[in-house]
Design a protein around this motif. Sequence first.
Motif, short mmCIF file in Angstrom:
data_model
loop_
_atom_site.label_atom_id
_atom_site.label_comp_id
_atom_site.label_asym_id
_atom_site.label_seq_id
_atom_site.Cartn_x
_atom_site.Cartn_y
_atom_site.Cartn_z
N GLU A 26 -2.97 -6.44 -17.46
CA GLU A 26 -3.47 -7.81 -17.46
C GLU A 26 -2.53 -8.73 -16.68
N ARG A 27 -1.23 -8.50 -16.85
CA ARG A 27 -0.24 -9.32 -16.14
C ARG A 27 -0.33 -9.10 -14.64
N ARG A 28 -0.47 -7.85 -14.26
CA ARG A 28 -0.54 -7.53 -12.83
C ARG A 28 -1.85 -8.02 -12.20
N ALA A 29 -2.91 -8.07 -13.00
CA ALA A 29 -4.21 -8.52 -12.47
C ALA A 29 -4.16 -9.95 -11.99
N ALA A 30 -3.21 -10.73 -12.53
CA ALA A 30 -3.09 -12.13 -12.13
C ALA A 30 -2.27 -12.27 -10.84
N ARG A 31 -1.68 -11.15 -10.38
CA ARG A 31 -0.86 -11.17 -9.17
C ARG A 31 -1.68 -10.72 -7.97
N ASN A 32 -1.14 -10.97 -6.78
CA ASN A 32 -1.76 -10.48 -5.55
C ASN A 32 -1.26 -9.07 -5.30
N LEU A 33 -2.13 -8.07 -5.47
CA LEU A 33 -1.75 -6.67 -5.32
C LEU A 33 -2.39 -6.08 -4.06
N PRO A 34 -1.84 -4.95 -3.58
CA PRO A 34 -2.44 -4.30 -2.41
C PRO A 34 -3.84 -3.79 -2.73
N ALA A 35 -4.62 -3.57 -1.70
CA ALA A 35 -5.93 -2.92 -1.84
C ALA A 35 -5.77 -1.46 -1.44
N TYR A 36 -6.48 -0.59 -2.12
CA TYR A 36 -6.42 0.84 -1.85
C TYR A 36 -7.81 1.33 -1.45
N MET A 37 -7.84 2.49 -0.83
CA MET A 37 -9.13 3.08 -0.50
C MET A 37 -9.14 4.52 -0.97
N ASP A 38 -10.04 4.82 -1.90
CA ASP A 38 -10.18 6.18 -2.39
C ASP A 38 -10.92 7.03 -1.36
N GLN A 39 -10.39 8.22 -1.13
CA GLN A 39 -11.01 9.19 -0.24
C GLN A 39 -11.44 8.58 1.10
N PRO A 40 -10.52 7.98 1.81
CA PRO A 40 -10.90 7.39 3.11
C PRO A 40 -11.18 8.48 4.13
N ASP A 41 -11.97 8.12 5.13
CA ASP A 41 -12.18 9.01 6.28
C ASP A 41 -10.83 9.14 6.97
N THR A 42 -10.38 10.37 7.16
CA THR A 42 -9.03 10.58 7.64
C THR A 42 -8.91 10.68 9.16
N THR A 43 -9.98 10.47 9.90
CA THR A 43 -9.87 10.56 11.36
C THR A 43 -9.22 9.30 11.92
N LEU A 44 -8.53 9.45 13.02
CA LEU A 44 -7.88 8.30 13.66
C LEU A 44 -8.88 7.22 14.04
N PRO A 45 -10.04 7.55 14.65
CA PRO A 45 -11.02 6.49 14.96
C PRO A 45 -11.49 5.74 13.72
N ALA A 46 -11.63 6.46 12.58
CA ALA A 46 -12.08 5.80 11.35
C ALA A 46 -11.03 4.84 10.83
N VAL A 47 -9.76 5.24 10.92
CA VAL A 47 -8.67 4.35 10.51
C VAL A 47 -8.67 3.09 11.38
N GLU A 48 -8.88 3.27 12.68
CA GLU A 48 -8.92 2.12 13.59
C GLU A 48 -10.10 1.21 13.27
N ARG A 49 -11.26 1.81 12.98
CA ARG A 49 -12.45 1.00 12.64
C ARG A 49 -12.21 0.17 11.39
N LEU A 50 -11.65 0.81 10.37
CA LEU A 50 -11.40 0.10 9.11
C LEU A 50 -10.43 -1.05 9.32
N ALA A 51 -9.35 -0.79 10.05
CA ALA A 51 -8.34 -1.83 10.26
C ALA A 51 -8.93 -3.01 11.02
N ARG A 52 -9.73 -2.74 12.04
CA ARG A 52 -10.33 -3.84 12.81
C ARG A 52 -11.29 -4.65 11.93
N HIS A 53 -12.05 -3.95 11.10
CA HIS A 53 -12.99 -4.64 10.21
C HIS A 53 -12.24 -5.56 9.24
N LEU A 54 -11.18 -5.04 8.63
CA LEU A 54 -10.40 -5.84 7.68
C LEU A 54 -9.71 -7.01 8.38
N LYS A 55 -9.21 -6.78 9.57
CA LYS A 55 -8.55 -7.85 10.31
C LYS A 55 -9.54 -8.95 10.65
#
Length: 457
Positions: A287-316
């Motif tokens: 509960e205490r941590r929920a009030a803080r700004n924490l990192p975001a995680y991705m379960d089972q991400p696509d592990t290819t380099l192009p997929a990592v690049e796509r995700l990063a560009r989308h988030l940016k």
Amino acid sequence: MTTVDQLGARIAPHDDRAEVAVLGGVLLDNEQWRNVSDLPAEAFQREGHRIIWLAMHALMQAGKGVDLVGLSGHLERLPARISGRNALDEAGGLTYLIGLGESVPYAYRTAEYAHTVRDLYARRLLLSHAGRASAMIYGVGMDPQPTETIQDFLANVPTPAARVTSNIVTGAAADQGALEYVRQLAAGHSPALRTGYPDLDSEFCGFHPGSLTVLGARPSMGKSSLAIGIAERVSLSGRSVQVLSLEMKASQIAVRQLSHAARVPLKEALNGQATSAQLDRLEAAAERRAARNLPAYMDQPDTTLPAVERLARHLKDAGRLDFLVIDYLGLISVPGRDGDENDTQKLGIISRGLKTLAIQLDIPVLVLHQLNRSLEARQNKRPEMADLRQSGRIEEDADNILFVYRDEYYNPNTADLGVAEIIIGKQRQGPRKVTAKLKFHAESATFQSLAAEHALL
């Protein structure tokens, strides 16, 4: 504009009058050159216009300027594709050159005409790209391509070369930027993200925008735990942090941080031995941590380099990415090069891709990497640069290289029980071959500074 010929076929977007106006505008007023010189020859749809444009480039680069006499003479000396003719003939002849100047409504609007030419060129590029994608989908002239390959192709839409020149910075402008940067540093406003560990921050100059940092260690040294600790501390500064863990699910990562925050031994939490009181503390910590700004995680991400690049560009683009953490480099795959995890060229492609991504998105990227087993044979097992697996390209691409070493792993009777050494093998913004020491909590697999620090989470 797009037109239709007499047979009803569509003609690629272009504006012949705008092309003529650009050429004629430069011919009448050489001062307009600075506004349009970034246009590539391919931006002109008509072949004769391309020939004239290239001749203008050659004359301007030679410092001769462009006028009717000089331009026609230059074209006369150039051979044409058809034997017995010259480039002037191919461009339409002297009469056509004279007509260029006469066809310009207003020379001072040359930049506007160039904008039209550039925009229509971009449309032709899009059409070509879309046509190629269609062929990949339907298997025209090739086998139908995988969906991921087509998506990656579409994600890299070509743009006019003119846009590239917008990134060119003059020497004087670069000096002014450097001066402002130094002023910001002197005022205590560094653009670099700090690790959040005081002991480490005293030696390490931080994660600068556009930088690639490699965190290397042998298995069980705690490199993943340190990376997550850094990610959480950067998040507390109000930054958006994305963690791509290719080994563990988000809940597996969080249980370590939660156990540490609740002061519950990780072993007891994972073995199902947590008491009722400990469960209450874990719940309160969540509960205490929920009030803080924490990192975001991705379960089972696509592990290819192009997929990592796509995700990063989308988030940016969505304003949700200030710092990217990847665990780890060896688990990223490159389509077509997945037969050998130790493939030097493959790892080089990944490290170069991540460095390019950091520069393009203007964010720091932290990627973990497993070190060579060969260091186990040395008496002194502290990591060195040569211990990076297939180190050549990685060492070249990385702006910073950090190593994690815990002597107690090899020497149970060491005087440094519970102490981890963070060895800075390389950093572009500060001293290298220096070491910071952190406290390692084995019961929760987390790090903390040896120097006094407030409980963060």
